[in-house]
Design an enzyme around this catalytic site. Structure first.
Site, PDB file in Angstrom:
ATOM      1  N   ILE A   1       0.787  -1.002   0.014  1.00  0.00           N
ATOM      2  CA  ILE A   1       0.070  -0.090   0.025  1.00  0.00           C
ATOM      3  C   ILE A   1       0.873   1.082   0.001  1.00  0.00           C
ATOM      4  CG2 ILE A   1      -1.599   1.478   1.120  1.00  0.00           C
ATOM      5  CD1 ILE A   1      -2.837  -1.301   2.529  1.00  0.00           C
TER       6      ILE A   1
ATOM      7  N   ASP B   1      -2.774  -2.694 -11.933  1.00  0.00           N
ATOM      8  CA  ASP B   1      -1.951  -2.086 -10.912  1.00  0.00           C
ATOM      9  C   ASP B   1      -2.135  -3.036  -9.786  1.00  0.00           C
ATOM     10  OD1 ASP B   1      -4.664  -1.716 -10.111  1.00  0.00           O
ATOM     11  OD2 ASP B   1      -4.495   0.429  -9.490  1.00  0.00           O
TER      12      ASP B   1
ATOM     13  N   GLU C   1      -7.419  -1.480 -10.208  1.00  0.00           N
ATOM     14  CA  GLU C   1      -8.199  -2.311  -8.946  1.00  0.00           C
ATOM     15  C   GLU C   1      -9.346  -1.353  -8.280  1.00  0.00           C
ATOM     16  OE1 GLU C   1      -7.476  -4.719  -4.987  1.00  0.00           O
ATOM     17  OE2 GLU C   1      -6.025  -3.371  -5.484  1.00  0.00           O
TER      18      GLU C   1
ATOM     19  N   GLN D   1     -12.494  -9.061   3.307  1.00  0.00           N
ATOM     20  CA  GLN D   1     -11.599  -9.881   2.331  1.00  0.00           C
ATOM     21  C   GLN D   1     -12.394 -10.521   1.480  1.00  0.00           C
ATOM     22  OE1 GLN D   1      -8.089  -9.438   3.188  1.00  0.00           O
ATOM     23  NE2 GLN D   1      -8.308 -10.132   1.091  1.00  0.00           N
TER      24      GLN D   1
ATOM     25  N   TYR E   1     -10.457  -0.878   8.875  1.00  0.00           N
ATOM     26  CA  TYR E   1      -9.130   0.048   9.149  1.00  0.00           C
ATOM     27  C   TYR E   1      -9.443   0.300  10.659  1.00  0.00           C
ATOM     28  CZ  TYR E   1      -6.772  -0.098   5.025  1.00  0.00           C
ATOM     29  OH  TYR E   1      -6.164  -0.533   3.610  1.00  0.00           O
TER      30      TYR E   1
ATOM     31  N   GLY F   1       3.085   3.283  -4.778  1.00  0.00           N
ATOM     32  CA  GLY F   1       3.016   3.831  -6.370  1.00  0.00           C
ATOM     33  C   GLY F   1       2.607   3.073  -7.390  1.00  0.00           C
ATOM     34  N   LYS F   2       1.848   2.038  -7.291  1.00  0.00           N
ATOM     35  CA  LYS F   2       1.516   1.156  -8.162  1.00  0.00           C
ATOM     36  C   LYS F   2       0.599   1.706  -9.398  1.00  0.00           C
ATOM     37  CE  LYS F   2      -0.547  -1.743  -5.349  1.00  0.00           C
ATOM     38  NZ  LYS F   2       0.037  -1.134  -4.170  1.00  0.00           N
ATOM     39  N   THR F   3      -0.499   2.344  -8.798  1.00  0.00           N
ATOM     40  CA  THR F   3      -1.644   2.872  -9.890  1.00  0.00           C
ATOM     41  C   THR F   3      -0.758   4.154 -10.609  1.00  0.00           C
ATOM     42  OG1 THR F   3      -3.085   2.415  -8.411  1.00  0.00           O
ATOM     43  CG2 THR F   3      -3.734   3.975 -10.021  1.00  0.00           C
ATOM     44  N   THR F   4      -0.194   4.923  -9.936  1.00  0.00           N
ATOM     45  CA  THR F   4       0.646   6.181 -10.742  1.00  0.00           C
ATOM     46  C   THR F   4       1.478   5.548 -11.742  1.00  0.00           C
ATOM     47  OG1 THR F   4       0.568   7.256  -8.521  1.00  0.00           O
ATOM     48  CG2 THR F   4       2.135   7.943 -10.404  1.00  0.00           C
TER      49      THR F   4
END
Length: 294
Positions: free
Chosen positions: A13, A84, A35, A58, A47, A16-19
């Site tokens: 988390i 992503d 996602e 989940q 959270y 920077g995957k989506t970026t």
């Protein structure tokens, strides 16, 4: 005709995957598969109270990701795709957040669904230290992440590292991102793009590149090795920092080849050239700085 390929980007988390997926998409002429995590009604409650909402969160994610993967499955082989996330991540989170009968129930469902999940042609694993991850999470300031415990991110960090340490289902490219900013520094993006293309070519994917991007074609063969994909030779000769960037790019290619070697598709000649190319750049940097090295 554009050759189909499917790339999945993974990491903890905030890494920077989506970026990165969004920025790579136009360079690879790919369709984005992002996602859809914010539609999960249990995410914010999870959270706030993980023990109470872990199972609901989940299972919702598992079924949501499975539905999206079935749509993606219909596209694989027909068009280029960049996603992503990797479906396997769902199990990583489940094993961290669930236990006992809830985990057993989840595992049974996961095993049944995972058989119909398409495998990427390349997985890119973005790594960062826990300090970096916490800073990036704070910077994007999503309401439900504001009180995310550092201990949770640290645990995820360990789980991801352990998973990818033993991952061999597809070609894997690991990229350290602590000192990388693909938004603010175009050179960082181009360096990653170069390494992605190197990996794809090593795995027998040679996508036709748009004419404007021939300059940043990745794999450095002995006959066609780019000295530096961002500047002209004249500019390189007068700027030690640009020479340093060239060293980074050469070492990045070497790192990619070493990763590929573990999977059996990097030959000795490619490794020899990558090492030689890195040494040449280091000598050139020393010369630019007026230093003598053996």
């Amino acid at each position: 005709m554009t050759q189909p390929l499917y790339i999945a980007i993974e990491g903890v988390i905030g890494v920077g995957k989506t970026t990165l997926a969004r920025l790579l998409q136009p360079h690879l002429n790919a369709e984005l598969v992002l996602e859809v995590f914010e539609e999960n009604p249990f995410l914010a409650p999870f959270y706030a109270d993980p023990e109470r909402y872990a199972f609901q969160t989940q299972i919702f994610f598992l079924l949501s990701r499975y539905r999206q993967q079935q749509t993606l499955r219909e596209q694989v082989g027909r068009s280029r795709l960049i996603s992503d996330y990797l479906f396997d991540k769902d199990r990583l989170f489940a094993r961290l957040n669930l236990q006992g009968d809830e985990l057993n129930t989840y595992e049974t469902l996961y095993e049944a669904l995972s058989e119909r999940i398409p495998r990427p042609d390349l997985v890119v694993y973005l790594r960062a230290s826990v300090d970096t991850l916490m800073a990036r999470i704070a910077a994007r300031d999503r309401p439900y992440e504001r009180n995310m415990p550092r201990s949770y991110i640290a645990a995820l960090h360990r789980v991801y590292d352990d998973f990818f340490q033993h991952y061999d289902a597809t070609p894997l490219l690991v990229i350290e991102t602590d000192d990388v900013n693909v938004v603010a520094n175009p050179r960082d993006l181009q360096a990653i793009l170069q390494r992605v293309r190197t990996m794809l070519e090593l795995h027998a994917f040679q996508p036709a590149l748009p004419a404007m991007e021939q300059q940043v074609a990745s794999y450095a063969t002995a006959e066609h090795a780019p000295d530096h994909v961002w500047e002209t030779p004249e500019e390189r000769a007068h700027d030690p920092f640009d020479r340093y960037v060239a060293v980074q790019a050469a070492l990045g290619t070497l790192a990619t080849l070493l990763q590929a070697r573990k999977h059996g598709y990097a030959d000795r000649e490619a490794l020899r050239h990558a090492i030689q190319h890195s040494i040449e750049h280091l000598h050139e940097l020393a010369t630019d700085l007026g230093l003598e090295i053996a």
